[in-house]
Design a protein around this motif. Structure first.
Motif, PDB file in Angstrom:
ATOM      1  N   UNK A  78      -1.346   1.077  -2.182  1.00 54.08           N
ATOM      2  CA  UNK A  78      -0.865   2.133  -3.065  1.00 54.08           C
ATOM      3  C   UNK A  78      -1.165   3.483  -2.422  1.00 54.08           C
ATOM      4  N   UNK A  79      -0.280   4.456  -2.663  1.00 53.83           N
ATOM      5  CA  UNK A  79      -0.462   5.804  -2.100  1.00 53.83           C
ATOM      6  C   UNK A  79      -0.326   6.800  -3.236  1.00 53.83           C
ATOM      7  N   UNK A  80      -1.196   7.790  -3.278  1.00 55.78           N
ATOM      8  CA  UNK A  80      -0.958   8.882  -4.242  1.00 55.78           C
ATOM      9  C   UNK A  80      -1.172  10.201  -3.527  1.00 55.78           C
ATOM     10  N   UNK A  81      -0.426  11.198  -3.988  1.00 60.45           N
ATOM     11  CA  UNK A  81      -0.583  12.524  -3.404  1.00 60.45           C
ATOM     12  C   UNK A  81      -0.533  13.539  -4.537  1.00 60.45           C
ATOM     13  N   UNK A  82      -1.425  14.493  -4.483  1.00 59.88           N
ATOM     14  CA  UNK A  82      -1.394  15.554  -5.491  1.00 59.88           C
ATOM     15  C   UNK A  82      -0.220  16.474  -5.165  1.00 59.88           C
ATOM     16  N   UNK A  83       0.353  17.127  -6.181  1.00 58.98           N
ATOM     17  CA  UNK A  83       1.559  17.930  -5.931  1.00 58.98           C
ATOM     18  C   UNK A  83       1.246  19.147  -5.069  1.00 58.98           C
ATOM     19  N   UNK A  84       0.007  19.537  -4.990  1.00 59.78           N
ATOM     20  CA  UNK A  84      -0.363  20.647  -4.117  1.00 59.78           C
ATOM     21  C   UNK A  84      -0.261  20.249  -2.640  1.00 59.78           C
ATOM     22  N   UNK A  85      -0.010  18.952  -2.401  1.00 57.70           N
ATOM     23  CA  UNK A  85       0.007  18.413  -1.036  1.00 57.70           C
ATOM     24  C   UNK A  85      -1.316  18.641  -0.325  1.00 57.70           C
ATOM     25  N   UNK A  86      -2.355  18.753  -1.117  1.00 55.70           N
ATOM     26  CA  UNK A  86      -3.647  19.060  -0.523  1.00 55.70           C
ATOM     27  C   UNK A  86      -4.455  17.792  -0.215  1.00 55.70           C
ATOM     28  N   UNK A  87      -4.163  16.734  -0.935  1.00 59.66           N
ATOM     29  CA  UNK A  87      -4.864  15.491  -0.604  1.00 59.66           C
ATOM     30  C   UNK A  87      -3.959  14.292  -0.774  1.00 59.66           C
ATOM     31  N   UNK A  88      -4.284  13.263  -0.002  1.00 57.06           N
ATOM     32  CA  UNK A  88      -3.527  12.019  -0.092  1.00 57.06           C
ATOM     33  C   UNK A  88      -4.529  10.864  -0.113  1.00 57.06           C
ATOM     34  N   UNK A  89      -4.299   9.914  -1.013  1.00 57.08           N
ATOM     35  CA  UNK A  89      -5.229   8.793  -1.169  1.00 57.08           C
ATOM     36  C   UNK A  89      -4.505   7.499  -0.833  1.00 57.08           C
ATOM     37  N   UNK A  90      -5.149   6.649  -0.046  1.00 55.52           N
ATOM     38  CA  UNK A  90      -4.580   5.354   0.325  1.00 55.52           C
ATOM     39  C   UNK A  90      -5.490   4.254  -0.191  1.00 55.52           C
ATOM     40  N   UNK A  91      -4.934   3.354  -0.991  1.00 52.37           N
ATOM     41  CA  UNK A  91      -5.726   2.210  -1.433  1.00 52.37           C
ATOM     42  C   UNK A  91      -5.508   1.075  -0.445  1.00 52.37           C
ATOM     43  N   UNK A  92      -6.606   0.555   0.109  1.00 54.51           N
ATOM     44  CA  UNK A  92      -6.519  -0.550   1.073  1.00 54.51           C
ATOM     45  C   UNK A  92      -7.556  -1.616   0.729  1.00 54.51           C
ATOM     46  N   UNK A  93      -7.304  -2.836   1.176  1.00 55.73           N
ATOM     47  CA  UNK A  93      -8.244  -3.930   0.997  1.00 55.73           C
ATOM     48  C   UNK A  93      -9.595  -3.544   1.612  1.00 55.73           C
ATOM     49  N   UNK A  94     -10.685  -3.915   0.946  1.00 55.30           N
ATOM     50  CA  UNK A  94     -11.997  -3.468   1.458  1.00 55.30           C
ATOM     51  C   UNK A  94     -12.295  -3.995   2.867  1.00 55.30           C
ATOM     52  N   UNK A  95     -11.645  -5.126   3.248  1.00 54.93           N
ATOM     53  CA  UNK A  95     -11.880  -5.628   4.607  1.00 54.93           C
ATOM     54  C   UNK A  95     -11.196  -4.749   5.660  1.00 54.93           C
ATOM     55  N   UNK A  96     -10.108  -4.084   5.254  1.00 53.76           N
ATOM     56  CA  UNK A  96      -9.387  -3.212   6.199  1.00 53.76           C
ATOM     57  C   UNK A  96      -9.991  -1.821   6.273  1.00 53.76           C
ATOM     58  N   UNK A  97     -10.843  -1.482   5.310  1.00 58.45           N
ATOM     59  CA  UNK A  97     -11.259  -0.096   5.158  1.00 58.45           C
ATOM     60  C   UNK A  97     -12.052   0.462   6.346  1.00 58.45           C
ATOM     61  N   UNK A  98     -13.137  -0.206   6.788  1.00 57.32           N
ATOM     62  CA  UNK A  98     -13.942   0.431   7.851  1.00 57.32           C
ATOM     63  C   UNK A  98     -13.136   0.735   9.111  1.00 57.32           C
ATOM     64  N   UNK A  99     -12.320  -0.228   9.548  1.00 55.27           N
ATOM     65  CA  UNK A  99     -11.524  -0.033  10.766  1.00 55.27           C
ATOM     66  C   UNK A  99     -10.502   1.074  10.592  1.00 55.27           C
TER      67      UNK A  99
END
Ligand code: ADP
Ligand code: ASP
Ligand code: MG
Length: 473
Positions: A351-372
């Motif tokens: 999942x991806x979300x972005x604030x309308x200010x285009x100031x931040x973007x969040x990516x939801x990823x599986x916890x196993x993929x996260x560190x890499x």
């Protein structure tokens, strides 16, 4: 429906015991006059066991006991479901496969090295064994069946453990190879989950992908229907392990099914719909242990649910990676570099979300993929972070995504208000929200500890439990 060819897929639990295989024999016998192709999973928990054996071997210890248990389980099952020459031949074939597997595990033990390619080869033995066991049972019951190794037909790229199918080649091979068997009245018993590269190296199509194999076969043979036999009565309004009064959905659309499975409804692999959609082949989900029930039918169009929402699904164990700073709005290629980095690592972004200010973007990823993934993003953006146009990339862990799904959500106002209202009343914090433009779902992130309660509350607030305005199955 006599005369319309059916592709049937039986999942792990459905071939996981002597009793289950007897059910399978009965079901196949009952529908034989349609012309059948059968796709099988490995016996329940076998794929997990094989992966564990490969890991043990990679650590330098030969997994002798686990291999013996695997041998014993398959041999005992053959002895209980097959007779005479069928039993003898199946025992020999199983022994041959176990010996081959033993050799491979021995090699991994010596090398202490396990590539995704070798892991796929080890994983392939589950389905290769189950087709031998079940075809022997079917033949002992007088049903003319032949074990078929899908690796000869399903051609893929080299993305081991999640290989992508070459549709044109696979379609051609499946239809040329299987159609003559079916028209001769024989029943191909096909390994789900498996494929091979152009060079003939074994690949797998991803966990739970036997469903996908079934629809590849269904598409290639222009089947009348594809039936997924499993251990629940159909696709349900929520995961029955989370919601006690989840109900079976009589009918859902391809789009609803794809959305539900993408967001965690394990009952169907998300790719299953793809080969069926073009020819509008209905997919039915049915319970092997209650074959009298109708199950769920998945087809192009269905009725909308009274409140627009049909199901609440969820994916556990996610992390949220947050990229934040002025570079996102000021430097046009920042987004491109962000997604190039995740794509190169083959990180699946749920999942991806972005604030309308285009100031931040969040990516939801599986916890196993996260560190890499975080490491790769830190490297990619080290200059921006050093100069201050991006903040240090941060991660929030122990999260889950919940999705509210239904074709009728489009044009039904108040769905977000109802969802978030009930969560607000119960003090559940919502960390990020996304809605696709198709308006087929709203998905949002909560803390893991709130997952169960969130699904239960939202499910109840849309009246999905009890009889929820639908007829019961
Ligand atoms: P199989 O081995 O037959 O492929 P799976 O274990 O892959 O079976 O999928 C069936 C399981 O999916 C069910 O036992 C159920 O616990 C789980 N499940 C999760 N969400 C749903 C849902 N929305 N509807 C039905 N089953 C679900
Ligand atoms: N046996 C494989 C798995 O456990 C494929 C499947 O069951 O669909 O993932
Ligand atoms: Mg499955």
């Amino acid at each position: 429906m006599a005369g319309t060819m059916i592709v049937m897929k039986f999942g792990g639990t459905s071939v996981g015991s002597v009793e289950a295989i007897k059910q399978v024999v009965e079901i196949v016998g009952n529908y034989r006059e349609h012309g059948l192709s059968v796709v099988l999973s490995a016996m329940s928990k076998v794929t997990d066991a094989l992966r564990a054996m490969a890991a043990t071997a990679c650590g330098g210890t030969e997994p002798t006991e686990a291999l013996e248990a695997l041998r014993k389980r398959h041999e005992e099952t053959v002895c209980a479901v097959a007779e005479g020459d069928e039993r003898k031949r199946a025992l020999e074939d199983c022994a041959g496969l176990i010996d081959e597997l033993s050799g491979i595990l021995h090699g991994i033990t010596l090398l202490r090295e396990l590539s995704p390619r070798s892991a796929d080869l080890v994983s392939s033995f589950g389905e290769r064994l189950s087709v031998i066991v079940v075809s022997a049972a079917l033949r002992s019951a007088g049903l003319s069946s032949i074990p078929v190794d899908a690796r000869e037909y399903v051609k893929t790229n080299e993305r081991y453990t999640e290989a992508e199918v070459n549709f044109a080649e696979t379609d051609r091979r499946l239809s040329e190879g299987l159609a003559p068997m079916v028209s001769d009245g024989r029943i191909p018993i096909i390994t789900g989950f498996l494929g091979s590269t152009d060079e003939g190296v074994t690949t797998t199509l991803g966990r739970g992908a036997s469903d996908y194999t079934a629809s590849l076969v269904g598409g290639a043979l222009h089947a009348g229907e594809i039936w997924i036999w499993t251990d629940v009565d159909g696709a349900m309004t929520a995961d029955p392990r989370i919601v006690g009064d989840a109900r079976v959905l009589e009918e859902i659309s391809y789009l609803e099914a794809a959305e539900m499975s993408y967001f965690g409804a394990k009952v169907l692999h998300p790719m299953t719909m793809l080969p069926a959609v073009k020819q509008e082949i209905p997919i039915r989900i049915r319970n092997t242990f209650r074959p009298g029930n109708n199950g769920t039918v998945i087809s192009p169009r269905t009725r909308a649910a009274p409140l627009g929402v049909k199901a609440v699904t969820s994916i556990d164990r996610l992390c949220l990676i947050v990229v934040e700073g002025t570079s996102l709005s000021r430097t046009p290629d920042t987004h491109a570099r962000l997604f190039k980095t995740t794509a190169e690592r083959k990180t699946q972004v749920v999942m991806i979300t972005q604030a309308s200010s285009e100031h931040d973007i969040c990516l939801a990823v599986d916890e196993r993929d996260s560190p890499g993934t975080v490491q790769a993003l830190k490297e990619e953006f080290r200059h921006e972070v050093a100069e201050g146009s991006l903040e240090e990339i941060s991660v929030q862990s122990d999260l889950a995504v919940v999705a509210v799904v239904g074709g009728g959500m489009k044009g039904t106002p108040g769905i977000a208000a109802r969802t978030f209202g009930i969560l607000g009343e119960h003090g559940i914090n919502i960390i990020a929200i996304a809605q696709g433009s198709s308006e087929l779902n709203i998905s949002f992130i909560v803390e893991r500890k709130d997952l169960q309660k969130t699904v239960q509350l939202v499910h109840a607030s849309f009246g999905l439990g009890g009889d929820g305005g639908f007829e019961r199955n």
